[in-house]
Design a protein around this motif. Structure first.
Motif, mmCIF file in Angstrom:
data_model
loop_
_atom_site.group_PDB
_atom_site.id
_atom_site.type_symbol
_atom_site.label_atom_id
_atom_site.label_comp_id
_atom_site.label_asym_id
_atom_site.label_seq_id
_atom_site.Cartn_x
_atom_site.Cartn_y
_atom_site.Cartn_z
ATOM 1 N N SER A 126 -42.098 40.189 -8.055
ATOM 2 C CA SER A 126 -41.928 38.737 -7.810
ATOM 3 C C SER A 126 -41.148 38.091 -9.099
ATOM 4 C CB SER A 126 -43.125 37.918 -7.914
ATOM 5 O OG SER A 126 -44.041 38.158 -8.806
ATOM 6 N N ASN A 127 -41.247 38.856 -10.337
ATOM 7 C CA ASN A 127 -40.616 38.247 -11.696
ATOM 8 C C ASN A 127 -39.194 38.505 -11.699
ATOM 9 O OD1 ASN A 127 -43.113 37.525 -12.471
ATOM 10 N ND2 ASN A 127 -43.309 39.572 -13.950
ATOM 11 N N ARG A 130 -35.020 36.279 -6.999
ATOM 12 C CA ARG A 130 -34.443 34.845 -6.925
ATOM 13 C C ARG A 130 -33.822 34.605 -5.566
ATOM 14 N NH1 ARG A 130 -34.517 35.606 -12.447
ATOM 15 N NH2 ARG A 130 -34.885 34.053 -13.675
ATOM 16 N N VAL A 132 -31.046 31.774 -4.102
ATOM 17 C CA VAL A 132 -29.573 31.012 -4.341
ATOM 18 C C VAL A 132 -29.252 30.208 -3.321
ATOM 19 C CG1 VAL A 132 -27.467 30.974 -5.576
ATOM 20 C CG2 VAL A 132 -29.059 32.896 -6.164
ATOM 21 N N GLN A 138 -30.808 28.085 -8.091
ATOM 22 C CA GLN A 138 -31.502 29.384 -8.199
ATOM 23 C C GLN A 138 -32.800 28.899 -8.506
ATOM 24 O OE1 GLN A 138 -30.370 32.620 -10.839
ATOM 25 N NE2 GLN A 138 -28.232 32.313 -10.476
ATOM 26 N N PHE A 139 -33.562 29.631 -7.546
ATOM 27 C CA PHE A 139 -35.143 29.387 -7.269
ATOM 28 C C PHE A 139 -36.096 30.868 -7.819
ATOM 29 C CE2 PHE A 139 -32.769 26.688 -4.613
ATOM 30 C CZ PHE A 139 -33.257 25.349 -4.958
ATOM 31 N N THR A 140 -36.848 30.668 -8.499
ATOM 32 C CA THR A 140 -37.741 31.819 -9.010
ATOM 33 C C THR A 140 -38.994 31.790 -7.944
ATOM 34 O OG1 THR A 140 -38.944 30.483 -10.434
ATOM 35 C CG2 THR A 140 -37.121 31.822 -11.077
ATOM 36 N N PHE A 171 -40.947 32.009 -2.041
ATOM 37 C CA PHE A 171 -40.237 30.852 -2.713
ATOM 38 C C PHE A 171 -40.336 29.530 -2.254
ATOM 39 C CE2 PHE A 171 -38.147 34.772 -2.980
ATOM 40 C CZ PHE A 171 -37.726 35.064 -3.901
ATOM 41 N N GLN A 183 -31.572 37.747 -4.716
ATOM 42 C CA GLN A 183 -31.195 38.409 -5.828
ATOM 43 C C GLN A 183 -32.377 39.239 -6.016
ATOM 44 O OE1 GLN A 183 -29.564 36.048 -8.875
ATOM 45 N NE2 GLN A 183 -27.410 36.092 -7.977
ATOM 46 N N GLY A 189 -36.716 41.361 -13.680
ATOM 47 C CA GLY A 189 -35.394 40.649 -13.877
ATOM 48 C C GLY A 189 -34.640 40.954 -15.162
ATOM 49 N N THR A 194 -28.316 43.823 -11.250
ATOM 50 C CA THR A 194 -29.076 43.024 -10.218
ATOM 51 C C THR A 194 -28.317 42.908 -8.667
ATOM 52 O OG1 THR A 194 -29.559 41.216 -12.053
ATOM 53 C CG2 THR A 194 -29.637 40.338 -9.789
ATOM 54 N N GLN A 196 -27.824 41.804 -5.022
ATOM 55 C CA GLN A 196 -27.331 40.596 -4.305
ATOM 56 C C GLN A 196 -26.962 40.672 -2.837
ATOM 57 O OE1 GLN A 196 -25.358 36.986 -6.385
ATOM 58 N NE2 GLN A 196 -23.874 37.430 -5.103
#
Length: 200
Positions: A126-127, A130, A132, A138-140, A171, A183, A189, A194, A196
């Motif tokens: 989960s770390n 993300r 988008v 962007q959301f963690t 999320f 992502q 991370g 990365t 996408q």
């Protein structure tokens, strides 16, 4: 003479600046995914009334839900094939206290991680994940939130070389946001590549 000195001093500085890079990359297509597309600038010709075919080139397809991307970690032995299996949008919280507040919704993304490297994959998926939205926000991940979509990844996972793990990452996004991309990167991370995926 002064001009020669300035040029002689400026060239090494320019080379040093040009040589500096973060080494980060965004992987958007797998080498096995491709689409045929006409080569631009190549006209078709006809002989005896029969049109010749336009030459085609194999272009990488942009990864979307269901596609697998090959990602690398911070060390040479850390490699994984990562797939965005499914997106549940909106998702429902399994427990009432985990429900989003007014103006927000939950989005659950199911990932499959297959360890293709020689090192054990020991991380908190989960770390490195993300979302988008279509505006570029962007959301963690939202930690410790289970949804009715299915089992979530635990806080950390350990995957031996050749083994696979499957789980959801949840999320919280604004109700009005449209999810455009997903992502994911190894090493919480911090990996150099990365992945996408485009969400249609």
């Amino acid at each position: 003479m002064r001009r020669v000195l300035i040029l002689g001093w400026g060239l090494p500085l320019l080379m040093a600046v040009a040589g500096c890079s973060s080494g980060q990359s965004v992987v958007t297509s797998s080498q096995s995914s491709s689409v045929s597309s006409p080569v631009s600038g190549t006209p078709s010709a006809s002989f005896g009334g029969t049109a010749s075919s336009v030459p085609t080139a194999s272009l990488p397809a942009t990864a979307s839900v269901g596609d697998t991307l090959a990602l690398s970690g911070t060390s040479g032995g850390e490699k994984a094939d990562v797939t965005v299996v499914k997106i549940v949008d909106p998702a429902s919280a399994k427990e009432a206290f985990s429900s989003p507040k007014a103006g927000e919704r939950l989005v659950a993304v199911q990932f499959r991680i297959r360890n293709t490297g020689t090192a054990v994959y020991d991380d908190s998926p989960s770390n490195g994940a993300r979302l988008v939205d279509n505006e570029g926000q962007q959301f963690t991940a939202r930690i410790a939130t289970d949804t009715t979509a299915g089992p979530s990844f635990p806080g950390s996972v350990t995957i031996a070389p050749g083994d696979t793990a499957l789980g959801y990452i949840t999320f919280t996004v604004p109700t009005a946001s449209r999810v455009a991309k997903v992502q994911f990167a190894l090493n919480s991370g911090f990996a150099p590549s990365t992945g996408q995926w485009t969400v249609s």
